[in-house]
Each structure stands twice: as C-alpha cells, then as structure tokens.
Design a protein around this motif. Sequence first.
Motif, PDB file in Angstrom:
ATOM      1  N   ALA A 188       0.648  -0.735   0.388  1.00 12.29           N
ATOM      2  CA  ALA A 188       0.476  -0.244   0.198  1.00 12.29           C
ATOM      3  C   ALA A 188       0.656   0.773   0.252  1.00 12.29           C
ATOM      4  O   ALA A 188       0.733   2.042  -0.015  1.00 12.29           O
ATOM      5  N   SER A 189       1.870   1.039   0.970  1.00 15.47           N
ATOM      6  CA  SER A 189       2.613   2.619   1.024  1.00 15.47           C
ATOM      7  C   SER A 189       4.166   2.734  -0.483  1.00 15.47           C
ATOM      8  O   SER A 189       3.841   3.930  -1.071  1.00 15.47           O
ATOM      9  N   ALA A 190       3.900   1.675  -1.176  1.00 11.70           N
ATOM     10  CA  ALA A 190       4.526   1.405  -2.277  1.00 11.70           C
ATOM     11  C   ALA A 190       3.635   1.691  -3.008  1.00 11.70           C
ATOM     12  O   ALA A 190       4.030   2.883  -3.950  1.00 11.70           O
ATOM     13  N   PHE A 191       2.606   1.827  -3.523  1.00 14.72           N
ATOM     14  CA  PHE A 191       1.806   2.001  -4.576  1.00 14.72           C
ATOM     15  C   PHE A 191       1.258   3.240  -3.948  1.00 14.72           C
ATOM     16  O   PHE A 191       0.920   4.216  -4.787  1.00 14.72           O
ATOM     17  N   MET A 192       1.404   3.745  -3.207  1.00 17.59           N
ATOM     18  CA  MET A 192       0.826   5.622  -2.716  1.00 17.59           C
ATOM     19  C   MET A 192       1.643   6.476  -3.501  1.00 17.59           C
ATOM     20  O   MET A 192       1.985   7.353  -3.726  1.00 17.59           O
ATOM     21  N   GLY A 193       3.367   6.344  -2.576  1.00 19.75           N
ATOM     22  CA  GLY A 193       4.408   7.239  -3.541  1.00 19.75           C
ATOM     23  C   GLY A 193       4.402   6.807  -4.412  1.00 19.75           C
ATOM     24  O   GLY A 193       4.833   7.436  -5.836  1.00 19.75           O
ATOM     25  N   ALA A 194       4.391   5.478  -5.574  1.00 24.44           N
ATOM     26  CA  ALA A 194       4.330   5.511  -7.066  1.00 24.44           C
ATOM     27  C   ALA A 194       2.681   6.577  -7.506  1.00 24.44           C
ATOM     28  O   ALA A 194       3.239   6.501  -8.721  1.00 24.44           O
TER      29      ALA A 194
END
Length: 135
Positions: A75-81
Amino acid sequence: MLMIDRSKSSSRMIVGMAISLAGVTFLTVVQLVGAANLWTVPAGIVLMMLGCGVVFPNAGAAAMSSQPPQIAGTASAFMGATQMAAGGVLPALVTVGGVTLASMTFGVAVYAVATAAAVAWTIVVYRRSPVPGIA
C-alpha cells in the motif's frame, strides 16, 4: 500552543485541504485580475503547499490504517508510485499549450480538485473502519 496532536486525522486533512484550496483560489484570482507578480504567485504557491504539507502525511496514515498489516508495504509503495506518476505526468500535460501563468493555474486547480476528491474519499473510508490507536 496549538493542539494539533490532539485533533483527529480527518480534521487535520480538512483544515489542510481548506488551506491548500485557499492558495489555489488566490492563484486563480491573481491570474484572472492580472495581479500576478513576483510576490503574489509565490505567496499562493506557498499557501497551497502549506496545506499539502498538512494533508499528505495525514492522508497517508489514514489510507494505511484502512489496510491489513500484511499489505502495508504494498500500500505504501502504491501511494508513493501514484504521487510520483502524478508529479511526472501533470506538468507535461499542463505545458502542452505553452508555459503560461494561465496554464499553470489551470493545472494547479485541476490537481487541487482531484486531491480534494481523494482526501474526501480517504476520510470516508477511514471513518468506516478506523484502526484503533490512530486518531
């Protein structure tokens, strides 16, 4: 002393969005009345970014709190991307017709409306299933 640390995350997001939208509104008015100069445009941008500085951390925490711990990294990676993609695509789209204050203002206004919608959606999701311990 402000009691920011004792307020709810959703309340902080609403205040931050109001500050950010005030900056965008200020930029739009400055551009429409022809009062753009070296002081007014940066003042609007500073106000807008101040609001973003309040919204983004709280929206991230609220979005993460609605996810199971097993997928927190994803989820954190998706938000950053998503943030990086928006930061890469939107400037290119705004400058298609040339680089002017009007195109910048239009791009910022569209981004502000999209961000406000995302924040509102985050607040709705967070209020449905808040995680204990995150106010």
